[in-house]
Design an enzyme around this catalytic site. Structure first.
Site, PDB file in Angstrom:
ATOM      1  N   LYS A 100     -13.109   5.863  88.244  1.00 50.00           N
ATOM      2  CA  LYS A 100     -12.512   5.787  86.904  1.00 50.00           C
ATOM      3  C   LYS A 100     -11.447   4.687  86.847  1.00 50.00           C
ATOM      4  O   LYS A 100     -11.308   4.006  85.832  1.00 50.00           O
ATOM      5  CB  LYS A 100     -11.872   7.129  86.499  1.00 50.00           C
TER       6      LYS A 100
ATOM      7  N   LYS B 256     -27.225   6.833  88.714  1.00 49.50           N
ATOM      8  CA  LYS B 256     -27.323   8.104  88.012  1.00 49.50           C
ATOM      9  C   LYS B 256     -27.293   7.896  86.499  1.00 49.50           C
ATOM     10  O   LYS B 256     -26.550   7.047  86.009  1.00 49.50           O
ATOM     11  CB  LYS B 256     -26.119   8.960  88.436  1.00 49.50           C
TER      12      LYS B 256
ATOM     13  N   LYS C 176     -23.363   7.971  80.714  1.00 46.87           N
ATOM     14  CA  LYS C 176     -22.912   7.331  79.485  1.00 46.87           C
ATOM     15  C   LYS C 176     -22.372   5.938  79.754  1.00 46.87           C
ATOM     16  O   LYS C 176     -22.525   5.024  78.958  1.00 46.87           O
ATOM     17  CB  LYS C 176     -21.785   8.160  78.863  1.00 46.87           C
TER      18      LYS C 176
END
Ligand code: TRP
Length: 317
Positions: free
Chosen positions: A111, A192, A195
């Protein structure tokens, strides 16, 4: 029945990766555990999200969860910020959590890479709040996707530290991995479905026929990509047809366009009743708000009781 807890961030609509990797398992576990499911809006605040997005996403995610079969008669479904106690317990847990442990978390590193201009402290202490979510209810089972294993391991460490310092209070939690391995992205077969890889990566529960057709048509069909499409077909399609196509693929005779057509057809069929339910709830948001309010009330009852005991153990009351 043992208590089960899981949470999902309201960062957008549910996609097939979320569904197969976690939420389908949530639905299936409803008869085996006393389930508590939360839309974790406080966690979503650590990302780049506007107030309107957070509010809208929370409602639409609750709708998606209801539409795929989370049953408020069987399970508690609530909005994390509606229950007082998550953040309070997170504070107590923060005082037991070494910074070094938090710095090691791969989700924090990922992140921080994704939102370089917003590496806020909530992003670092995110797993402490997650531990509080779970342990506030003394949940023993936690269904998750494999990317959350590290956070669960840290939850166990925090519980152990608390139990050693104060009194054996928290149970040992067990992660319950979804039986379905990761669903890969449609536009990058080695990543994977997510979004963050953009619209062409995933199919949401709300995608219409044209969108599904387009996304599947454009899906990467290298070897890993075809495997992914075959897997998707396996979950949503006909078992017999799946083995025929798989055998054809191994014999180098499978027409990718055929696989894509068949998969598109099955996805549309699978999503149809779900989309009907979504439409119903979208037209009746008050119904959803009522379900969430009722869920919060039930969750708050458990949270109040446990937090009082915890605060006594810590010496706060
Ligand atoms: N971190 C989880 C995710 O990104 C979401 C989450 C928050 C969660 N609290 C939780 C999952 C508690 C399981 C249990 O997917």
């Amino acid at each position: 029945m043992k208590t089960l807890f899981s949470g999902i961030q309201p960062t957008g609509n549910l996609h097939l990766g979320n569904y197969l990797g976690a939420v389908k398992n949530w639905v299936d576990l409803q008869n085996k555990y006393s389930c508590i499911y939360s839309v974790v809006d406080l966690h979503a605040l650590t990302g780049n999200i506007t107030a309107k997005e957070l509010k809208d996403n929370t409602l639409s995610l609750a709708i998606d969860l209801l539409a795929v079969g989370i049953n408020p008669k069987k399970s508690i479904l609530f909005r994390q910020s509606d229950v007082v106690g998550h953040t309070e317990l997170a504070w107590i847990f923060g005082t037991l959590t070494p910074i070094a442990e938090l710095n090691r978390m791969t989700q924090f590193k990922d992140k921080s890479e994704e939102q370089k201009n917003n590496i806020n402290s909530g992003l670092l202490t995110y797993p402490v709040l997650q531990a509080a979510d779970i342990l506030l209810y003394k949940a023993e089972a936690v269904p998750i996707g494999e990317d959350q294993l590290q956070h669960l391991e840290l939850t166990r460490v925090i519980a152990r530290k608390f139990n050693n310092k104060y009194k054996t209070y928290f149970p040992t939690i067990n992660p319950t991995l979804s039986p379905i391995p990761r669903v890969m992205s449609l536009n990058a077969s080695n990543k994977k479905m997510s979004k963050s890889l953009g619209e062409p990566s995933y199919i949401t529960l709300r995608d219409n026929k044209a969108t599904i057709t387009k996304k599947i048509k454009k899906a990467v069909a290298d070897e890993a990509g075809v495997h992914n499409l075959l897997d998707l077909y396996y979950y949503f399609g006909d078992a017999k047809k799946h083995s025929t196509m798989k055998a054809d693929f191994e014999a180098n005779k499978l027409m990718n366009s055929k696989l894509k057509e068949e998969l598109t057809k099955e996805l549309i069929k699978f999503l149809k009743p779900i989309q009907t339910k979504i439409k119903h709830y979208e037209a009746h948001p008050k119904e959803v708000e009522k379900i969430l309010a009722n869920g919060a009330k039930q969750a708050q009852k458990i949270a109040d009781k446990n937090l009082k005991e915890i605060k006594k153990l810590v010496g706060l009351i």
